[in-house]
Motif scaffolding. Sequence first.
Motif, mmCIF file in Angstrom:
data_model
loop_
_atom_site.group_PDB
_atom_site.id
_atom_site.type_symbol
_atom_site.label_atom_id
_atom_site.label_comp_id
_atom_site.label_asym_id
_atom_site.label_seq_id
_atom_site.Cartn_x
_atom_site.Cartn_y
_atom_site.Cartn_z
ATOM 1 N N PHE A 174 0.936 -1.320 0.120
ATOM 2 C CA PHE A 174 -0.183 -0.016 0.039
ATOM 3 C C PHE A 174 0.786 0.919 0.025
ATOM 4 C CE2 PHE A 174 -2.257 -3.372 2.569
ATOM 5 C CZ PHE A 174 -3.322 -3.649 1.868
ATOM 6 N N GLY A 175 0.480 2.469 -0.537
ATOM 7 C CA GLY A 175 1.063 3.544 -0.746
ATOM 8 C C GLY A 175 0.171 4.789 -0.587
ATOM 9 N N ILE A 176 0.711 5.935 -0.036
ATOM 10 C CA ILE A 176 -0.033 7.132 0.161
ATOM 11 C C ILE A 176 0.378 8.092 -0.985
ATOM 12 C CG2 ILE A 176 -1.270 8.733 1.572
ATOM 13 C CD1 ILE A 176 -0.662 6.815 3.779
ATOM 14 N N ASN A 177 -0.495 8.895 -1.722
ATOM 15 C CA ASN A 177 0.016 9.896 -2.324
ATOM 16 C C ASN A 177 -1.127 10.635 -2.927
ATOM 17 O OD1 ASN A 177 1.640 11.633 -3.557
ATOM 18 N ND2 ASN A 177 2.896 10.408 -4.446
ATOM 19 N N TRP A 178 -0.857 11.580 -3.646
ATOM 20 C CA TRP A 178 -2.010 12.621 -4.209
ATOM 21 C C TRP A 178 -2.603 12.042 -5.509
ATOM 22 C CZ3 TRP A 178 -0.725 18.478 -3.228
ATOM 23 C CH2 TRP A 178 -0.521 18.808 -1.953
ATOM 24 N N MET A 179 -3.772 12.112 -5.951
ATOM 25 C CA MET A 179 -4.250 11.698 -7.121
ATOM 26 C C MET A 179 -3.662 11.968 -8.470
ATOM 27 S SD MET A 179 -6.034 9.355 -8.743
ATOM 28 C CE MET A 179 -7.496 8.749 -7.584
ATOM 29 N N PRO A 180 -3.031 13.216 -8.539
ATOM 30 C CA PRO A 180 -2.606 13.634 -9.642
ATOM 31 C C PRO A 180 -1.253 12.735 -9.855
ATOM 32 C CG PRO A 180 -3.149 15.727 -8.403
ATOM 33 C CD PRO A 180 -3.484 14.539 -7.627
ATOM 34 N N SER A 181 -0.281 12.848 -9.007
ATOM 35 C CA SER A 181 0.886 11.798 -9.077
ATOM 36 C C SER A 181 0.636 10.397 -9.445
ATOM 37 C CB SER A 181 1.528 11.937 -7.741
ATOM 38 O OG SER A 181 2.683 10.846 -7.750
ATOM 39 N N THR A 182 -0.652 9.951 -9.050
ATOM 40 C CA THR A 182 -0.807 8.622 -9.428
ATOM 41 C C THR A 182 -1.347 8.545 -10.789
ATOM 42 O OG1 THR A 182 -1.522 7.835 -6.973
ATOM 43 C CG2 THR A 182 -2.491 6.501 -8.678
ATOM 44 N N LEU A 183 -1.978 9.440 -11.154
ATOM 45 C CA LEU A 183 -2.735 9.575 -12.681
ATOM 46 C C LEU A 183 -1.466 9.719 -13.512
ATOM 47 C CD1 LEU A 183 -5.771 11.869 -12.200
ATOM 48 C CD2 LEU A 183 -5.732 9.355 -12.480
ATOM 49 N N ALA A 184 -0.358 10.404 -13.033
ATOM 50 C CA ALA A 184 0.855 10.598 -13.855
ATOM 51 C C ALA A 184 1.467 9.402 -14.298
ATOM 52 C CB ALA A 184 1.750 11.638 -13.401
ATOM 53 N N GLN A 185 1.921 8.562 -12.916
ATOM 54 C CA GLN A 185 2.143 7.171 -13.013
ATOM 55 C C GLN A 185 1.334 6.136 -14.217
ATOM 56 O OE1 GLN A 185 5.029 6.306 -12.020
ATOM 57 N NE2 GLN A 185 5.532 7.846 -10.726
ATOM 58 N N ARG A 186 -0.041 6.304 -13.813
ATOM 59 C CA ARG A 186 -0.766 5.580 -14.755
ATOM 60 C C ARG A 186 -0.793 5.811 -16.069
ATOM 61 N NH1 ARG A 186 -4.944 2.394 -13.370
ATOM 62 N NH2 ARG A 186 -6.243 3.011 -14.896
ATOM 63 N N ASP A 187 -0.492 7.228 -16.570
ATOM 64 C CA ASP A 187 -0.632 7.661 -17.791
ATOM 65 C C ASP A 187 0.694 7.080 -18.693
ATOM 66 O OD1 ASP A 187 -1.888 9.385 -19.728
ATOM 67 O OD2 ASP A 187 -0.069 10.656 -19.747
ATOM 68 N N THR A 188 1.753 6.717 -17.838
ATOM 69 C CA THR A 188 2.917 6.056 -18.561
ATOM 70 C C THR A 188 2.848 4.552 -18.405
ATOM 71 O OG1 THR A 188 4.333 5.785 -16.399
ATOM 72 C CG2 THR A 188 4.420 8.119 -17.494
ATOM 73 N N GLY A 189 1.701 4.029 -18.122
ATOM 74 C CA GLY A 189 1.441 2.626 -18.220
ATOM 75 C C GLY A 189 1.471 1.764 -16.922
ATOM 76 N N SER A 190 1.961 2.468 -15.917
ATOM 77 C CA SER A 190 2.029 1.968 -14.507
ATOM 78 C C SER A 190 0.733 1.657 -14.202
ATOM 79 C CB SER A 190 2.678 2.627 -13.546
ATOM 80 O OG SER A 190 3.912 3.063 -13.767
ATOM 81 N N ASP A 191 0.443 0.298 -13.604
ATOM 82 C CA ASP A 191 -0.675 -0.357 -13.165
ATOM 83 C C ASP A 191 -1.222 -0.088 -11.791
ATOM 84 O OD1 ASP A 191 -2.943 -1.738 -13.072
ATOM 85 O OD2 ASP A 191 -2.264 -3.914 -13.235
ATOM 86 N N LEU A 192 -1.441 0.930 -11.402
ATOM 87 C CA LEU A 192 -1.712 1.326 -10.109
ATOM 88 C C LEU A 192 -3.072 1.704 -9.929
ATOM 89 C CD1 LEU A 192 1.353 3.662 -9.541
ATOM 90 C CD2 LEU A 192 0.715 1.574 -8.091
ATOM 91 N N VAL A 193 -3.819 1.525 -8.663
ATOM 92 C CA VAL A 193 -5.102 1.693 -8.394
ATOM 93 C C VAL A 193 -5.470 2.583 -7.190
ATOM 94 C CG1 VAL A 193 -7.560 0.662 -8.379
ATOM 95 C CG2 VAL A 193 -5.655 -0.300 -9.884
ATOM 96 N N ASN A 194 -6.149 3.210 -6.959
ATOM 97 C CA ASN A 194 -6.576 3.889 -5.736
ATOM 98 C C ASN A 194 -7.981 3.183 -5.274
ATOM 99 O OD1 ASN A 194 -8.359 5.562 -4.143
ATOM 100 N ND2 ASN A 194 -6.993 7.152 -4.419
ATOM 101 N N ILE A 195 -7.569 2.583 -4.282
ATOM 102 C CA ILE A 195 -8.869 1.700 -3.523
ATOM 103 C C ILE A 195 -9.111 2.436 -2.295
ATOM 104 C CG2 ILE A 195 -7.549 -0.273 -4.184
ATOM 105 C CD1 ILE A 195 -6.669 -0.719 -1.241
ATOM 106 N N GLY A 196 -8.802 3.605 -1.837
ATOM 107 C CA GLY A 196 -9.367 4.319 -0.631
ATOM 108 C C GLY A 196 -8.983 5.747 -0.745
ATOM 109 N N GLN A 197 -9.893 6.478 -0.977
ATOM 110 C CA GLN A 197 -9.714 8.198 -0.721
ATOM 111 C C GLN A 197 -10.114 8.738 0.347
ATOM 112 O OE1 GLN A 197 -8.077 9.940 -3.217
ATOM 113 N NE2 GLN A 197 -8.409 11.617 -1.817
ATOM 114 N N VAL A 198 -9.241 8.801 1.155
ATOM 115 C CA VAL A 198 -9.383 9.021 2.630
ATOM 116 C C VAL A 198 -9.586 10.510 2.654
ATOM 117 C CG1 VAL A 198 -8.322 9.375 5.099
ATOM 118 C CG2 VAL A 198 -7.849 7.077 3.816
ATOM 119 N N TYR A 199 -8.829 11.269 2.134
ATOM 120 C CA TYR A 199 -9.132 12.820 2.091
ATOM 121 C C TYR A 199 -10.299 13.062 1.197
ATOM 122 C CZ TYR A 199 -4.870 13.935 4.846
ATOM 123 O OH TYR A 199 -3.921 14.149 5.833
ATOM 124 N N ALA A 200 -11.356 13.840 1.842
ATOM 125 C CA ALA A 200 -12.422 14.296 0.872
ATOM 126 C C ALA A 200 -12.366 15.328 0.274
ATOM 127 C CB ALA A 200 -13.750 14.364 1.868
#
Length: 370
Positions: A91-117
């Motif tokens: 498990f990791g914690i980061n901001w969604m833009p960073s995760t989206l940037a990783q996914r945009d390059t083909g990395s298989d990452l999924v957000n499973i819990g959005q703690v901060y509303a």
Amino acid sequence: MRRRRWTVASALGLATAVAVAAGLVTAGSGQGQGLTKVTLQSKWVVQSQFAGYYAAKAKGYYKQAGLDVTIKAGGPDIIPEQVVLGKQAEFGINWMPSTLAQRDTGSDLVNIGQVYARSGTTEVTFKSSGINTFKKMRGKKFGVWIFGNEFEQRAALVKNGMNPDKDVQLVKQNFDMLAFLNGEIDAASAMTYNELAQVLEVKNPDTGKLYTLKDLNVFKYSALGTGMLQDGIIVRGDWISEAANQATAVKFLEASFKGWIYCRDHLAECTNIVLKNGPALPKGHQRWQMNEVNALIWPNRLGIGIMDPVEFKRTATIAKTYKVIKKQATKASYRTDLAKKAVANLRKQGFDVLGKSFKKKVVVLKEGGK
């Protein structure tokens, strides 16, 4: 307004404290046999921003769920997505833009819990500057963080009729408030739970007393309509595709959410838990942070950790507009079924997963955050 120059020492030494605090926090020994071992990679150093996870460990919630959780503290050179992709953490914690940037390059990452509303990012000006509306930022020295942390600011400038590259003077801002306190910039980026407090822990040279919110204009990007999702829980797509790991993830989310509920209802106790894990930042500063972080989580209309599709769409749109990502982000970037199961389990146990009645407490800051 007369303003003397400030040094790093007079700004509480928080930047140094942050660097000192970076390190590894490991799971305690003697947790027993038969527990499933997993690791959580935090976004940053030990502070109240991540209090719910430390509380879940300290209160035994992870152990009760059958988990042996190691929490790795983050730092300026640690990218949680890369740690997760490298199989050094489940498990990791980061901001969604960073995760989206990783996914945009083909990395298989999924957000499973959005703690901060909601977003905790703000732009701060002194009331004496006369910048009391966002439109008055035109022509001013506008502090922004880089490293992918500037997109909320740029979006807000555009929304208010300004070209970020022409109508304001963008100034690279460090992760402190020195330039703002020294009068080198007119507006400064500040998280509600961190940099804003850094200003309020410093004396106003004109009065000899600490600055207060009455001295400031605080523009919240969530209120401006350009807030982006922050502090979500991510996993590898291939890892979470396995049924056994899904069951583990539900347990992890349930225990973590329980930790955040504890922190909502026990501010002082939860602050002390954080301090026991990383005492470099002062107690008063951590207490303020705990209070403000709670306000980013609660109330939560869907239930803690469940992604709001409206907020995801806003974040994805801003990310695409400012070329954080080349391709439009899809709903495959996140899943809500696991968080929903965790929330449902907590409901059955009588836990308040919405926090409708939540109200921030009054936290009085002292000089230096003590």
